[in-house]
Design an enzyme around this catalytic site. Structure first.
Site, short mmCIF file in Angstrom:
data_model
loop_
_atom_site.label_atom_id
_atom_site.label_comp_id
_atom_site.label_asym_id
_atom_site.label_seq_id
_atom_site.Cartn_x
_atom_site.Cartn_y
_atom_site.Cartn_z
N VAL A 508 0.91 -1.17 0.08
CA VAL A 508 -0.06 -0.01 0.00
C VAL A 508 1.01 1.19 -0.24
CG1 VAL A 508 -2.02 -1.15 1.14
CG2 VAL A 508 -0.22 -0.10 2.54
N ASP A 509 0.45 2.20 -0.77
CA ASP A 509 1.10 3.46 -0.91
C ASP A 509 0.60 4.38 0.44
OD1 ASP A 509 2.34 5.91 -1.86
OD2 ASP A 509 0.45 6.75 -2.21
N LYS A 510 1.37 5.07 1.11
CA LYS A 510 1.15 5.86 2.16
C LYS A 510 -0.10 6.86 1.83
CE LYS A 510 3.49 8.98 4.30
NZ LYS A 510 2.57 9.99 4.67
N THR A 511 0.26 7.85 1.20
CA THR A 511 -0.26 9.34 1.00
C THR A 511 -1.35 8.98 -0.09
OG1 THR A 511 1.58 10.44 1.01
CG2 THR A 511 -0.17 11.36 -0.05
N THR A 513 -3.53 6.73 0.40
CA THR A 513 -4.11 5.40 0.55
C THR A 513 -4.55 5.15 1.82
OG1 THR A 513 -3.09 4.65 -1.61
CG2 THR A 513 -3.83 2.99 -0.08
#
Length: 816
Positions: A508-511, A513
């Site tokens: 998963v991408d942080k920003t 998501t």
């Protein structure tokens, strides 16, 4: 009215020239007196090929509103009543409804549900499997299926003829002495009933087999010509053999040996079997076509969401109703309380809470105010507002969803290759079994051997159903993809739906998501908190910056009511921050490294400035460090629970972010994520995906930005957040319209339910054929004395396809 030849329902040729009509009544009127209508203009109701309105003229204007400027209102009970404004019908008192002009007709292509590569300009049957083709594009109005109408008519006529035929045949079987001993008076002659019976059965069965079963024989012949054996190959052979044998036995009984003739001098005939098989197969086709039409209900439900009209605001402030098709980008539209939003756009005036459940699957209304995006077809709450149209027609989110769902429903899942391989040898194998059955019963069976051999061979041909195998996967895919669309989970292809069930690692991408993707000011240092002037100076400088963190500082100052000034000598220091002059004072805003560069901090002091969970912005005024601002991207409220649920399913979570390691470590600890990578570039994300796949993991990637696109494409399943960029959505195999991780849980449940349904369908189809064919061949006869009548075989064959489709339709109600 004008009639488009491409979509006209009726045609008639007169004097070597084709004419096209909208209804059967118009055809009959034209036939009665062609000259009366040929002297009229195309508006008379008919158009020849030479006078048909070309497609290019349908939209010659750049503005759709050049055709009509307003909506007329009509009465649903009295169509002749047509008023320019809403009100009550003067005849019956009912409320008038807006009249929506029909959209320009488009050529509809037809395709096979089992073989999407087959595309035809009109209805017909598939040359590979023989199944009825269906429209490739679903329309909002459920149009009448010509194939279903034709099959229904043939079924009822065949049933009316088959019922007395079965009664006669069953009477002769169960009460032979009463039937065979009877006489029939023909003129002055007394003829035994046994000599009349074959001719009576012949008269009743012939229309059923030759007319009622004509579509089956046409498809049987097509399968032979194309060398593509299918279900209709078996049906054609089975009914053809039974009917053909009976016809020969009736017309030329003397060619058969005495041992095969009954008391009437005729061999046993099987007209009732041929007719009953045809009628039952017709019933199965009717049930199957009706069930298949329900698989498109999800798309049709989405299309029904759009309102019919929009309230257009003119430059002078006046308001008028126009059809939805006439809305242009840039138009100002009013949306009243409780109405559906007509198109995608931006809210300009007012505010409201909007129910977006039909698009995102979330039941909680979303608060919208000036500047917020609004989605077409969602439902406005109690507020009234004015919006600017941005995306209309095929560009709206709803239209794109419908397009994606339609494409996904026609895609093929890898598991379907199993059914394809079996179907490749299935029909030849069944024909071989039928031939073996005929020979075995002819040589080894009890008397009358030829009769037993014929009946059992026909039963084998009829009971086998390759369509049950072929329908198992595409029907479940069609219904499953439609169910996902209703829950805000868009599946772009069947392969992604199948693979999602097997995923054991989600990257998963942080920003955007895990977090909201909107940085916010989370903390002030004491000096900035106590002295608003310092914050005003910093915000004034950042006002000239294009960096997203700068806008956070500006928003914080505006919310506190501070008046910003225009900065001078503005300069951006790449990767560090900005410097400039505000109201004659030198101001610097940026990283601790920038503070060292402008002389506001010593290097040794930099280590003491570390944000706990975000990014720090240091502020210096006139060369003096005055404090810092903490900026962080807040975690989405649904993220923690979604991560816990995913972990409970045994899925490993890996977080990737371009942020610094301190921020990443803090967030990972908060969310309980054990594996993470910080300060990664797009190329690094791609390498990490490949590394995980090299370890044997089935990897899904969830992201929303342009920098996530390469990783989304590389992952086994790319999951794009619908709130993200278009390129990310194009790269993903699954799109979550809501844009949070709960959508991944929904997608997983959908994948598991769909694949479970497919396995059930395949199991049923395999087991049905594995058990049915040997029983039809007579394998139970030596042990129990049981034989399967071809009539019961036909009923079982029809049931198998219908049961597969019915099982697939259960996916419409699966809970996500």
């Amino acid at each position: 009215m004008n009639v488009n030849p491409a979509t006209a329902k009726h045609a008639y040729e007169y004097s070597g020239k084709p004419y096209y009509f909208c209804s059967a009544g118009c055809v009959e009127k034209f036939k009665a007196d062609p000259a009366k209508y040929l002297n009229k203009t195309p508006q008379s109701g008919l158009v020849t090929l030479g006078t048909a309105k070309p497609k290019s003229s349908d939209h010659t204007s750049t503005s759709p509103r050049t055709a009509t400027t307003s909506v007329a209102y009509v009465c649903p009970m009295c169509p002749e009543v047509r008023e320019p404004k809403p009100g009550a019908c003067p005849s019956c008192g009912m409320a008038l409804e807006p009249e929506v002009p029909a959209a320009p007709s488009a050529r509809i292509e037809y395709t096979c549900p089992m073989h999407p590569e087959i595309v035809r300009p009109g209805p017909g049957s598939c040359p590979i499997c023989g199944m009825a083709l269906e429209p490739r594009t679903v329309t909002a109005a459920q149009e009448e299926n010509p194939e279903l109408r034709d099959m229904t008519r043939r079924f009822w006529v065949s049933l009316a003829l088959t019922a007395p035929l079965l009664a006669i045949a069953m009477g002769s079987m169960f009460w032979p002495h009463a039937f065979m001993g009877a006489f029939v008076i023909v003129g002055d002659r007394f003829l035994p009933w046994s000599s009349i019976l074959p001719w009576l059965e012949f008269a009743l069965a012939t229309p059923v087999v030759l007319w009622g079963g004509a579509p089956f024989f046409q498809r049987f012949w097509t399968s032979l010509v194309n060398r593509s054996p299918n279900m209709f190959t078996l049906i054609g052979m089975g009914t053809g053999v039974a009917y053909g044998f009976s016809v020969v036995a009736t017309l030329a009984p003397q060619i058969f040996p005495e041992s095969l003739r009954s008391m009437g001098g005729y061999p046993d005939v099987y007209f009732e079997s041929a007719a009953a098989i045809t009628t039952l197969v017709l019933l199965g086709q009717v049930m199957e076509l009706r069930a298949r039409s329900r698989t498109s209900a999800a798309i049709r439900a989405l299309l029904d969401l759009s309102p019919r009209i929009a309230h257009l605001l003119n430059p002078d402030g006046s308001e008028k109703d126009i059809p939805l098709e006439q809305v242009n980008p840039g138009d100002r539209l009013r949306v009243r309380p409780g109405e559906k939003i007509p198109v995608d756009g931006v809210l300009l005036e007012g505010s409201s809470a909007i129910d977006e459940a039909m698009i995102t699957g979330e039941s909680t209304p979303v608060e919208k105010s000036q500047g917020n995006q609004v989605i077409g077809a969602t439902i406005n709450g109690t507020g009234s507002f004015v919006m600017r149209a941005e995306r209309v027609g095929s560009e709206t989110l709803l239209a794109r969803i419908v397009q994606l769902v339609g494409q996904a429903q026609r895609s093929r899942a890898p598991i379907q290759s199993l059914a394809d391989r079996v179907a490749g040898w299935f029909v030849p194998a069944v024909v071989a079994v039928a031939a073996f059955t005929f020979v075995a019963w002819s040589l080894l069976g009890p008397q009358p051997r030829l009769a037993h051999a014929l009946v059992n061979a026909v039963a084998v041909l009829i009971i086998a159903c390759p369509c049950a195998l072929g329908l198992a996967t595409p029907m479940a895919i069609m219904v499953g993809v439609g169910r996902g669309a209703r829950a805000g989970v868009l599946i772009k292809n069947a392969e992604a739906l199948e693979t999602l069930e097997k995923v054991d690692t989600i990257v998963v991408d942080k920003t955007g998501t895990l977090t909201e993707g909107k940085p916010q000011l989370t903390s002030y240092s004491q000096a900035l908190e106590d002295d608003p002037e310092l914050l005003r100076l910093a915000a004034s400088l950042e006002h000239a910056s294009e960096h997203p963190l700068g806008s956070v500082v500006v928003d914080a100052a505006v919310k506190r009511g501070l008046q910003l000034s225009q900065p001078e000598e503005f300069h951006s220091v790449t990767g560090k921050g900005v410097v400039g002059v505000v109201d004659g004072r030198k101001v610097a805003v940026g990283s601790p490294a920038l503070m060292v560069e402008v002389g506001a901090l010593e290097k040794s002091a930099v280590l003491t400035i570390t944000p706990p969970d975000g990014t720090v912005l240091c502020v210096a005024v006139d060369g003096k460090y005055v404090g810092n601002l903490g900026v962080a991207d807040r975690v989405k409220p649904t993220t923690p629970e979604a991560l816990r649920d995913l972990k409970a399913q045994g899925i490993k979570i890996v977080m990737l972010t371009g942020d610094n390691r301190i921020v990443a470590a803090s967030l990972a600890k908060t969310l309980g994520i054990e594996e993470f990578e910080a300060e990664v570039l797009p190329e690094k994300k791609l390498e990490i995906i490949r590394k995980l796949q090299g370890q044997g993991r089935v990897v899904a990637m969830a992201g929303d930005g342009i920098n996530d696109a390469p990783a989304l494409a590389q992952a086994s399943v790319g999951i794009a957040m619908g709130t993200g960029t278009d390129i990310a959505m194009e790269s993903g195999g699954v799109i979550l319209l809501k844009g949070d991780l709960t959508g991944i849980l929904r997608a997983r449940k959908l994948s598991e339910a769909t694949m479970r349904n497919i396995r059930q369908n395949l199991f049923f189809a395999f087991v049905y054929n594995a058990i049915g064919v040997p029983i039809a061949a007579g394998v139970l006869y030596p042990f129990f004395g049981l034989l399967l009548s071809p009539i019961f075989a036909a009923a079982a064959m029809s049931f198998s396809s219908v049961s597969v489709i019915t099982n697939a339709l259960r996916l419409r109600n699966v809970k996500l």
